[in-house]
Enzyme design. Structure first.
Site, PDB file in Angstrom:
ATOM      1  CG  HIS A  52      57.380 -18.445  17.889  1.00 57.98           C
ATOM      2  ND1 HIS A  52      56.269 -19.306  18.151  1.00 57.98           N
ATOM      3  CD2 HIS A  52      57.601 -18.534  16.617  1.00 57.98           C
ATOM      4  CE1 HIS A  52      55.581 -19.560  16.959  1.00 57.98           C
ATOM      5  NE2 HIS A  52      56.588 -19.232  16.118  1.00 57.98           N
TER       6      HIS A  52
HETATM    7  P1  TYD Z   1      54.567 -23.772  17.526  1.00 63.55           P
HETATM    8  O1  TYD Z   1      55.168 -23.301  16.336  1.00 63.55           O
HETATM    9  O2  TYD Z   1      55.138 -23.362  18.655  1.00 63.55           O
HETATM   10  O3  TYD Z   1      53.165 -23.320  17.293  1.00 63.55           O
HETATM   11  P2  TYD Z   1      52.171 -21.834  17.746  1.00 63.55           P
HETATM   12  O4  TYD Z   1      53.115 -20.817  17.529  1.00 63.55           O
HETATM   13  O5  TYD Z   1      51.064 -21.894  16.596  1.00 63.55           O
HETATM   14  O6  TYD Z   1      51.674 -21.910  18.895  1.00 63.55           O
HETATM   15  O7  TYD Z   1      54.481 -25.161  17.286  1.00 63.55           O
HETATM   16  C1  TYD Z   1      53.603 -25.892  18.344  1.00 63.55           C
HETATM   17  C2  TYD Z   1      54.246 -27.472  18.380  1.00 63.55           C
HETATM   18  O8  TYD Z   1      54.097 -27.855  17.164  1.00 63.55           O
HETATM   19  C3  TYD Z   1      55.533 -27.444  18.995  1.00 63.55           C
HETATM   20  O9  TYD Z   1      55.630 -28.575  19.608  1.00 63.55           O
HETATM   21  C4  TYD Z   1      56.299 -27.745  17.705  1.00 63.55           C
HETATM   22  C5  TYD Z   1      55.085 -28.756  17.011  1.00 63.55           C
HETATM   23  N1  TYD Z   1      55.549 -28.322  15.386  1.00 63.55           N
HETATM   24  C6  TYD Z   1      56.193 -29.407  14.447  1.00 63.55           C
HETATM   25  O10 TYD Z   1      56.436 -30.420  15.089  1.00 63.55           O
HETATM   26  N2  TYD Z   1      56.138 -28.966  13.288  1.00 63.55           N
HETATM   27  C7  TYD Z   1      55.831 -27.645  12.677  1.00 63.55           C
HETATM   28  O11 TYD Z   1      55.960 -27.398  11.548  1.00 63.55           O
HETATM   29  C8  TYD Z   1      55.253 -26.935  13.392  1.00 63.55           C
HETATM   30  C9  TYD Z   1      54.948 -25.389  12.839  1.00 63.55           C
HETATM   31  C10 TYD Z   1      55.020 -26.981  15.078  1.00 63.55           C
END
Ligand code: TYD
Length: 139
Positions: A52
């Site tokens: 992303h």
């Molecule tokens: P995401 O940023 O998509 O993780 P990655 O890029 O590492 O795969 O986040 C994964 C999940 O965690 C998503 O449902 C959102 C949640 N999340 C939070 O609730 N708070 C946060 O600070 C972060 C970074 C993620």
């Protein structure tokens, strides 16, 4: 405003026979006030994270323990960082697509972020990301 960029950030270290101590101050060692810290751990070695970009958020990514690969893409070019030094992070600007993989067993990834969590700030579709980069390049 042009699309974002990424660069290495080296943190200070205070070493003595008892070990190494590294610290980080917002608006000093990283170019923003730190509004949030999160970390990834218990990551399976074959997991892929990220995938992303963000509209506004700036982040600095560190490997506090172990190692992993961070691939960043500004919409034109990709570059790879192999993170393994807890003193050295990668600053990821807005509008940069990021992916993380090749986690070593027991790796811990710590991220310092400029804003609280906001799902509305995410761009999770690569074509939407490319269009956003194009928009900022043209304006
Ligand atoms: P995401 O940023 O998509 O993780 P990655 O890029 O590492 O795969 O986040 C994964 C999940 O965690 C998503 O449902 C959102 C949640 N999340 C939070 O609730 N708070 C946060 O600070 C972060 C970074 C993620």
């Amino acid at each position: 405003m042009p699309g974002g960029s990424a660069r290495l950030i080296d943190l200070p270290v205070v070493s003595d026979p008892r070990g190494d101590l590294t610290f980080v101050e917002g608006r000093n060692h990283v170019p923003f006030d730190i509004a949030r810290v999160y970390y990834l751990y218990n990551v399976p070695v074959d997991a892929e994270r990220g995938g992303h970009a963000h509209k506004v958020l700036q982040q600095v990514v560190f490997a506090l323990s172990g190692s992993f690969r961070l691939t960043i893409d500004d919409g034109l070019e990709k570059s790879e960082f192999w993170l393994r030094n807890p003193r050295q992070g990668v600053l990821i600007d807005r509008l940069i697509w990021r992916e993380m993989d090749a986690f070593s067993q027991g790796a811990v990834c710590m991220v310092l972020a400029s804003h609280p969590y906001d799902e509305a700030d995410y761009i999770r579709d690569y074509e939407v990301f490319r269009a956003a980069v194009q928009d900022t390049t043209n304006s």
